[in-house]
Design a protein around this motif. Sequence first.
Motif, PDB file in Angstrom:
ATOM      1  N   LEU A 161       0.668  -1.172   0.089  1.00  0.00           N
ATOM      2  CA  LEU A 161      -0.025   0.146   0.086  1.00  0.00           C
ATOM      3  C   LEU A 161       0.856   1.229  -0.040  1.00  0.00           C
ATOM      4  N   ASP A 162       1.741   1.348   0.694  1.00  0.00           N
ATOM      5  CA  ASP A 162       2.935   2.267   0.978  1.00  0.00           C
ATOM      6  C   ASP A 162       3.490   2.533  -0.598  1.00  0.00           C
ATOM      7  N   ASP A 163       3.848   1.632  -1.091  1.00  0.00           N
ATOM      8  CA  ASP A 163       4.699   1.634  -2.323  1.00  0.00           C
ATOM      9  C   ASP A 163       3.784   2.242  -3.471  1.00  0.00           C
ATOM     10  N   VAL A 164       2.434   1.821  -3.402  1.00  0.00           N
ATOM     11  CA  VAL A 164       1.446   2.159  -4.692  1.00  0.00           C
ATOM     12  C   VAL A 164       1.041   3.571  -4.447  1.00  0.00           C
ATOM     13  N   LEU A 165       0.783   4.065  -3.166  1.00  0.00           N
ATOM     14  CA  LEU A 165       0.340   5.259  -2.989  1.00  0.00           C
ATOM     15  C   LEU A 165       1.358   6.322  -2.977  1.00  0.00           C
ATOM     16  N   ARG A 166       2.626   5.839  -2.918  1.00  0.00           N
ATOM     17  CA  ARG A 166       3.775   6.904  -2.950  1.00  0.00           C
ATOM     18  C   ARG A 166       4.087   7.032  -4.545  1.00  0.00           C
ATOM     19  N   SER A 167       3.922   5.963  -5.555  1.00  0.00           N
ATOM     20  CA  SER A 167       4.463   6.242  -6.771  1.00  0.00           C
ATOM     21  C   SER A 167       3.393   5.574  -7.680  1.00  0.00           C
ATOM     22  N   GLY A 168       2.208   5.182  -7.482  1.00  0.00           N
ATOM     23  CA  GLY A 168       1.488   4.455  -8.360  1.00  0.00           C
ATOM     24  C   GLY A 168       0.956   5.376  -9.504  1.00  0.00           C
ATOM     25  N   ARG A 169       0.475   6.461  -9.090  1.00  0.00           N
ATOM     26  CA  ARG A 169      -0.330   7.501 -10.041  1.00  0.00           C
ATOM     27  C   ARG A 169       0.781   8.280 -10.784  1.00  0.00           C
ATOM     28  N   MET A 170       2.171   8.365 -10.269  1.00  0.00           N
ATOM     29  CA  MET A 170       3.081   9.085 -11.199  1.00  0.00           C
ATOM     30  C   MET A 170       3.539   7.988 -12.308  1.00  0.00           C
ATOM     31  N   ASP A 171       3.259   6.608 -12.133  1.00  0.00           N
ATOM     32  CA  ASP A 171       3.730   5.688 -13.496  1.00  0.00           C
ATOM     33  C   ASP A 171       2.563   6.027 -14.604  1.00  0.00           C
ATOM     34  N   ARG A 172       2.988   6.396 -15.470  1.00  0.00           N
ATOM     35  CA  ARG A 172       2.207   7.038 -16.750  1.00  0.00           C
ATOM     36  C   ARG A 172       2.265   6.137 -17.772  1.00  0.00           C
ATOM     37  N   ARG A 173       3.003   4.943 -17.787  1.00  0.00           N
ATOM     38  CA  ARG A 173       3.036   4.126 -18.869  1.00  0.00           C
ATOM     39  C   ARG A 173       1.849   3.268 -19.258  1.00  0.00           C
ATOM     40  N   ARG A 174       1.896   3.202 -20.497  1.00  0.00           N
ATOM     41  CA  ARG A 174       0.502   2.774 -21.100  1.00  0.00           C
ATOM     42  C   ARG A 174       0.497   1.389 -21.589  1.00  0.00           C
ATOM     43  N   PHE A 175       1.730   0.762 -21.168  1.00  0.00           N
ATOM     44  CA  PHE A 175       1.884  -0.657 -21.309  1.00  0.00           C
ATOM     45  C   PHE A 175       1.352  -1.661 -20.085  1.00  0.00           C
ATOM     46  N   VAL A 176       1.117  -2.935 -20.323  1.00  0.00           N
ATOM     47  CA  VAL A 176       1.141  -3.701 -19.098  1.00  0.00           C
ATOM     48  C   VAL A 176       2.214  -4.714 -19.012  1.00  0.00           C
ATOM     49  N   PHE A 177       2.370  -4.900 -17.646  1.00  0.00           N
ATOM     50  CA  PHE A 177       3.555  -5.778 -17.171  1.00  0.00           C
ATOM     51  C   PHE A 177       2.994  -7.079 -16.524  1.00  0.00           C
ATOM     52  N   LEU A 178       1.845  -7.104 -16.004  1.00  0.00           N
ATOM     53  CA  LEU A 178       1.299  -8.445 -15.339  1.00  0.00           C
ATOM     54  C   LEU A 178       0.887  -9.492 -16.383  1.00  0.00           C
ATOM     55  N   SER A 179       1.873 -10.233 -16.912  1.00  0.00           N
ATOM     56  CA  SER A 179       1.544 -11.235 -18.068  1.00  0.00           C
ATOM     57  C   SER A 179       2.556 -12.371 -17.639  1.00  0.00           C
ATOM     58  N   GLY A 180       2.413 -13.395 -18.373  1.00  0.00           N
ATOM     59  CA  GLY A 180       3.298 -14.522 -18.433  1.00  0.00           C
ATOM     60  C   GLY A 180       3.576 -14.994 -17.195  1.00  0.00           C
ATOM     61  N   ILE A 181       5.026 -14.983 -16.782  1.00  0.00           N
ATOM     62  CA  ILE A 181       5.642 -15.504 -15.575  1.00  0.00           C
ATOM     63  C   ILE A 181       5.050 -14.884 -14.355  1.00  0.00           C
ATOM     64  N   THR A 182       5.156 -13.497 -14.311  1.00  0.00           N
ATOM     65  CA  THR A 182       4.766 -12.616 -13.528  1.00  0.00           C
ATOM     66  C   THR A 182       3.276 -12.896 -13.217  1.00  0.00           C
ATOM     67  N   LEU A 183       2.468 -12.865 -14.052  1.00  0.00           N
ATOM     68  CA  LEU A 183       1.022 -13.123 -13.644  1.00  0.00           C
ATOM     69  C   LEU A 183       0.673 -14.558 -12.948  1.00  0.00           C
ATOM     70  N   THR A 184       1.454 -15.405 -13.317  1.00  0.00           N
ATOM     71  CA  THR A 184       1.273 -16.960 -12.945  1.00  0.00           C
ATOM     72  C   THR A 184       1.671 -16.989 -11.492  1.00  0.00           C
ATOM     73  N   THR A 185       2.763 -16.169 -11.197  1.00  0.00           N
ATOM     74  CA  THR A 185       3.511 -16.181  -9.902  1.00  0.00           C
ATOM     75  C   THR A 185       2.424 -15.465  -8.984  1.00  0.00           C
ATOM     76  N   VAL A 186       1.760 -14.427  -9.371  1.00  0.00           N
ATOM     77  CA  VAL A 186       0.924 -13.549  -8.430  1.00  0.00           C
ATOM     78  C   VAL A 186      -0.293 -14.432  -8.166  1.00  0.00           C
ATOM     79  N   LEU A 187      -0.860 -15.036  -9.363  1.00  0.00           N
ATOM     80  CA  LEU A 187      -2.086 -15.879  -9.165  1.00  0.00           C
ATOM     81  C   LEU A 187      -2.076 -16.969  -8.218  1.00  0.00           C
ATOM     82  N   HIS A 188      -0.519 -17.775  -8.332  1.00  0.00           N
ATOM     83  CA  HIS A 188      -0.214 -18.889  -7.496  1.00  0.00           C
ATOM     84  C   HIS A 188      -0.206 -18.149  -6.160  1.00  0.00           C
ATOM     85  N   GLN A 189       0.457 -17.396  -5.879  1.00  0.00           N
ATOM     86  CA  GLN A 189       0.624 -16.732  -4.404  1.00  0.00           C
ATOM     87  C   GLN A 189      -0.841 -16.512  -3.797  1.00  0.00           C
ATOM     88  N   TRP A 190      -1.504 -15.990  -4.582  1.00  0.00           N
ATOM     89  CA  TRP A 190      -3.115 -15.568  -4.213  1.00  0.00           C
ATOM     90  C   TRP A 190      -3.682 -16.969  -3.706  1.00  0.00           C
TER      91      TRP A 190
END
Length: 448
Positions: free
Chosen positions: A104-133
């Motif tokens: 929460l600290d991380d995303v509130l500190r810098s989340g909205r400053m991240d203006r990139r228009r691409f997505v990064f949550l895919s492939g291995i990264t996505l699989t890892t997050v879903l498995h952890q959940w």
Amino acid sequence: MSDGIGHPLVQARMMLDWSQEGLASRLRAAGRQCGINVGTTKKTVSAWENYRQEPDGPTKDLIAMVFAVPDARREVLPWPLWLPAPEVPELYHPWTAAGTVASLDDVLRSGRMDRRRFVFLSGITLTTVLHQWLTAEPDIAHAAAGDGRRVSAAMVDRIARRIADLQRDDDTHGGGDLILDAEGLLALVRRLLKGTFASQAQRRRLYAQAADLLRMCGWMAFDTGHHATAQRYFTVALRAAHTSGDVLLGANVLAFAAVQQYSVGDPRDADVMVRTAQTAVRGRSTPVVSAMLAARQARALAKAGDGRACYRALNRATDLLGQGRRDNDPAWAYWVNQAEIDMLTGSCMLDLGRPAEAQTKFSAADAAYGPEYVRTHVLYLSRMATAQLQQKDVDAACASASQALDLATDVHSGRSTDHIRDVAKQLIPYRREPAVRDILERARTITA
């Protein structure tokens, strides 16, 4: 796949604002510098990014050179995983209550400053997050925390009412006008989690409220075209829902994240998100929640071109919704109704090349939705215009586009603007007709 998606090379060059031709020209220059004849073009880069072709060994060396990738990184990671990737610290915190607060600290500190228009949550990264959940045990911090101030039940109730108001305001105004309000309320919840004494039940409720607000912030960021920001919020929302112990809330986060993924990412990843949510809620869901997930899965399957599986998912959604509401339906599921299923069905039919059926569903849903759903009307009137154009009914398409334009001035939504821009492009071949010229002129004003 549209706005920059799964292949790490897309992310690497977009982090530096390089076009495909810009990367190609840099590779040719690096080749000349190294005495290597390189014929890389924009078309070559596109083939790499769409997995149709892989660069050979010497070209990979040049790619590493232009991106300044150290040899040590290449020694431990295969192509293309050694390419530069966005720094997203909240991906690496443990799936504990403390890790959720740190995220929460991380995303509130810098989340909205991240203006990139691409997505990064895919492939291995996505699989890892879903498995952890799916596999991490929910962890709630001890009741005593912070400086001893106590959270009142009235404060938590007040936050719940503000969340409900924000959800409904978003239906009317779009995310662009409301994200600051949602972030401000989220900051309050974070302060309560970090600096007050609360019972375990209260803390569970506060984590659930954080998840709701993070999901809204992600949706609002997606609505305004900030896709990396949206995914950061969705990822932390999934963590907060997990910490609260509310698996249905986590499934809802994934359902909204899937909309972003099938809209601007890989629809196969969206399908994985929804199937993971369906696995997690099995035996604990309600018919309304399961209908929502089935409908979202249908959209992902339609985007992927799998018509047969899409129809099965739509039939399942209709059957589940027909079982009616339950007393234990989550409050956030208020918007799941037949009109919503019709809207999603129409969009699926449009994706699958069946515009007449799409128009029928859009018409039924548009009539059923109340006037307060302004953004929804803009989105689906625009899609209805597309369906009508595909049937060569230019007059009807102009009428639908005109209605969408009338409403678009009352909503701050990048998605709505993009839909109107798309319809205008499709109308250009008919620009000699007066009605079309009027629509194009009005669209220029809206999309400028």
